[in-house]
Motif scaffolding. Structure first.
Motif, PDB file in Angstrom:
ATOM      1  N   ASP A  62      44.687  79.028  -4.298  1.00 24.29           N
ATOM      2  CA  ASP A  62      43.832  79.270  -3.137  1.00 24.29           C
ATOM      3  C   ASP A  62      44.633  79.122  -1.855  1.00 24.29           C
ATOM      4  O   ASP A  62      45.623  78.411  -1.807  1.00 24.29           O
ATOM      5  N   LEU A  68      37.172  73.375  -0.450  1.00 22.73           N
ATOM      6  CA  LEU A  68      36.620  74.432  -1.307  1.00 22.73           C
ATOM      7  C   LEU A  68      35.096  74.377  -1.344  1.00 22.73           C
ATOM      8  O   LEU A  68      34.490  73.340  -1.098  1.00 22.73           O
ATOM      9  N   HIS A  72      34.053  79.052  -4.705  1.00 22.39           N
ATOM     10  CA  HIS A  72      35.309  78.777  -5.409  1.00 22.39           C
ATOM     11  C   HIS A  72      35.034  78.192  -6.794  1.00 22.39           C
ATOM     12  O   HIS A  72      35.629  78.593  -7.783  1.00 22.39           O
ATOM     13  N   THR A  76      36.236  80.704  -9.667  1.00 23.18           N
ATOM     14  CA  THR A  76      37.444  80.505 -10.475  1.00 23.18           C
ATOM     15  C   THR A  76      37.753  79.061 -10.837  1.00 23.18           C
ATOM     16  O   THR A  76      38.346  78.808 -11.878  1.00 23.18           O
ATOM     17  N   VAL A  77      37.386  78.100  -9.984  1.00 19.38           N
ATOM     18  CA  VAL A  77      37.885  76.735 -10.211  1.00 19.38           C
ATOM     19  C   VAL A  77      37.407  76.176 -11.558  1.00 19.38           C
ATOM     20  O   VAL A  77      38.196  75.637 -12.333  1.00 19.38           O
ATOM     21  N   TYR A 120      40.347  69.977  -6.295  1.00 22.61           N
ATOM     22  CA  TYR A 120      40.899  70.285  -7.623  1.00 22.61           C
ATOM     23  C   TYR A 120      40.750  69.080  -8.554  1.00 22.61           C
ATOM     24  O   TYR A 120      40.292  69.200  -9.696  1.00 22.61           O
ATOM     25  N   SER A 254      31.753  82.674   1.932  1.00 17.52           N
ATOM     26  CA  SER A 254      33.142  82.591   2.374  1.00 17.52           C
ATOM     27  C   SER A 254      33.233  81.656   3.564  1.00 17.52           C
ATOM     28  O   SER A 254      32.355  81.611   4.421  1.00 17.52           O
TER      29      SER A 254
END
Ligand code: TRP
Length: 385
Positions: A62, A68, A72, A76-77, A120, A254
């Motif tokens: 990213d 995030l 996100h 994908t995360v 993450y 976004s």
């Protein structure tokens, strides 16, 4: 003077005026077709990964433009963490050089990078198994950009629909020209993926044109410099199972639109976000993604966090209407994010030391691999002196 063309003749684009529309239409068809093809290939890949996860190396990442958000996570995360837990080796790039493709002020990067790292880790990244690193800390990765740029034409870069859309947005937002880095960042992304011989890239459909450029770069590099034994893999896209998450205004979520719900947001903010979400005038809740995108989005969110299906949830709510749906979704998101948020708070309150350590280790590992790849590349290109 003769201009070197890439080994695989690239179509030149010089379509003036009316031809542009034609070209755009053709492109749209190609994009749709490749999205369908990528979905099909994804299903096939999932089977292969389940059988032999050790054969795959994921690279994805990213831009550190802020913490995030829900888009996100669902986009994908969560998929990355699932792959990690299946035993696939995962590399996560925090693409700091990509932040300056379309803005002059990158903000407080060290602080933003830490926020992304927190997200993450809170989402399940295991730094013992996965590698997280930043662009700017890996010089050899960035140097791959030079030979890679020689393998694509300007016309190919200008045709990339995602770059086109981003360029238009940048021009509209800031009344500025398109930077050279914006035009070439898909090639930079090829370096991100290929430096570690990544062969699996979990992305949203908007990133498919970029992946096509990565595949082209890998193929042309192999043809030109490693014909006997291909050196780079041609990576596959892995499309996340869930669909696009909409923001509070009904448009794609976004950061730059200001319509996002950050993962780190409080429960009050989460409730306010759902409350603000657009609905429509029909009372009875049904799952019709094409006709009722806003309702479908809420149903998908609720289903995601409760492990049910949008159709099932729609049936449960039925005539009770959007108010009831929103109450259910608020509860689902709040409860669903509770463990992630608790873990995030814990990590954040422990201070930056651990985060910095995780990143330093990831950067060291990425450098080791990038140095080896660059050395191989120099060797293959006859540039080892
Ligand atoms: N462009 C991606 C985004 O904006 C981030 C990114 C950088 C990336 N390098 C990558 C994604 C390589 C996949 C592969 O989200």
């Amino acid at each position: 003077m003769s201009v070197t063309t890439p080994p695989e003749a690239a179509p030149t684009s010089s379509a003036p005026g009316a031809l542009l529309d034609l070209e755009a239409a053709r492109e749209k068809r190609t994009t749709t077709r490749s999205a369908a093809a990528a979905r099909e290939r994804t299903a096939e890949l999932e089977g292969l990964i389940a059988r032999d996860p050790g054969k795959y190396r994921v690279l994805t990442g990213d831009r550190p433009t802020g913490a995030l958000h829900l888009g996100h996570l669902l986009g994908t995360v969560a998929n990355r963490m699932r792959l990690q837990d299946l035993g696939v080796e995962v590399f996560l790039i925090v693409a700091d050089y990509q932040v300056i493709t379309d803005r002059d002020d990158a903000g407080d990067l060290p602080a933003t990078v830490r926020e992304v790292l927190l997200d993450y880790l809170a989402a399940g990244l295991d730094p013992q198994r996965s590698t997280v690193f930043t662009h700017s800390a890996v010089p050899a990765l960035n140097q791959l950009l030079l030979p890679f740029l020689s393998l694509v034409t300007v016309a190919e870069l200008e045709r990339n629909p995602t770059v086109k859309a981003e360029a238009e947005a940048a021009v509209l937002r800031q009344r500025r020209g398109i930077s050279g880095l914006l035009l070439t960042y898909p090639v930079h992304q090829a370096a991100d993926i290929l430096f570690c011989h990544g062969n699996l890239v979990p992305v949203g459909v908007d990133q498919l044109p970029h992946l096509e450029i990565t595949r082209t770069v890998a193929r042309r590099f192999n043809q030109r410099y490693a014909a006997a034994r291909p050196y780079f893999p041609e990576p596959d896209a892995l499309i996340a199972p869930s669909t696009t998450v909409l923001g509070s205004d009904g448009r794609r979520m976004s950061k730059s639109r200001g319509n996002a719900l950050e993962l780190r947001a409080t429960e009050d903010k989460t409730a306010a976000f759902v409350k603000r979400a657009k609905t429509d005038a029909e009372r009875t809740i049904t799952y019709e993604p094409e006709r009722r995108p806003e309702i479908a989005n809420l149903l998908q969110l609720g289903a995601y966090f409760t492990g049910s299906t949008p159709e099932g949830l729609a049936e449960d709510v039925g005539a009770a209407g959007a108010g009831r749906l929103k109450a259910l979704v608020t509860e689902a998101v709040v409860e669903g994010l509770r463990p992630l948020r608790a873990r995030r708070r814990e990590l954040a309150s422990a201070g930056p030391r651990y985060l910095d350590e995780v990143l330093a280790r990831g950067n060291a590992r990425a450098n080791e691999i990038a140095n080896r790849t660059l050395d191989d590349v120099r060797g293959l290109m006859g540039m080892r002196y």
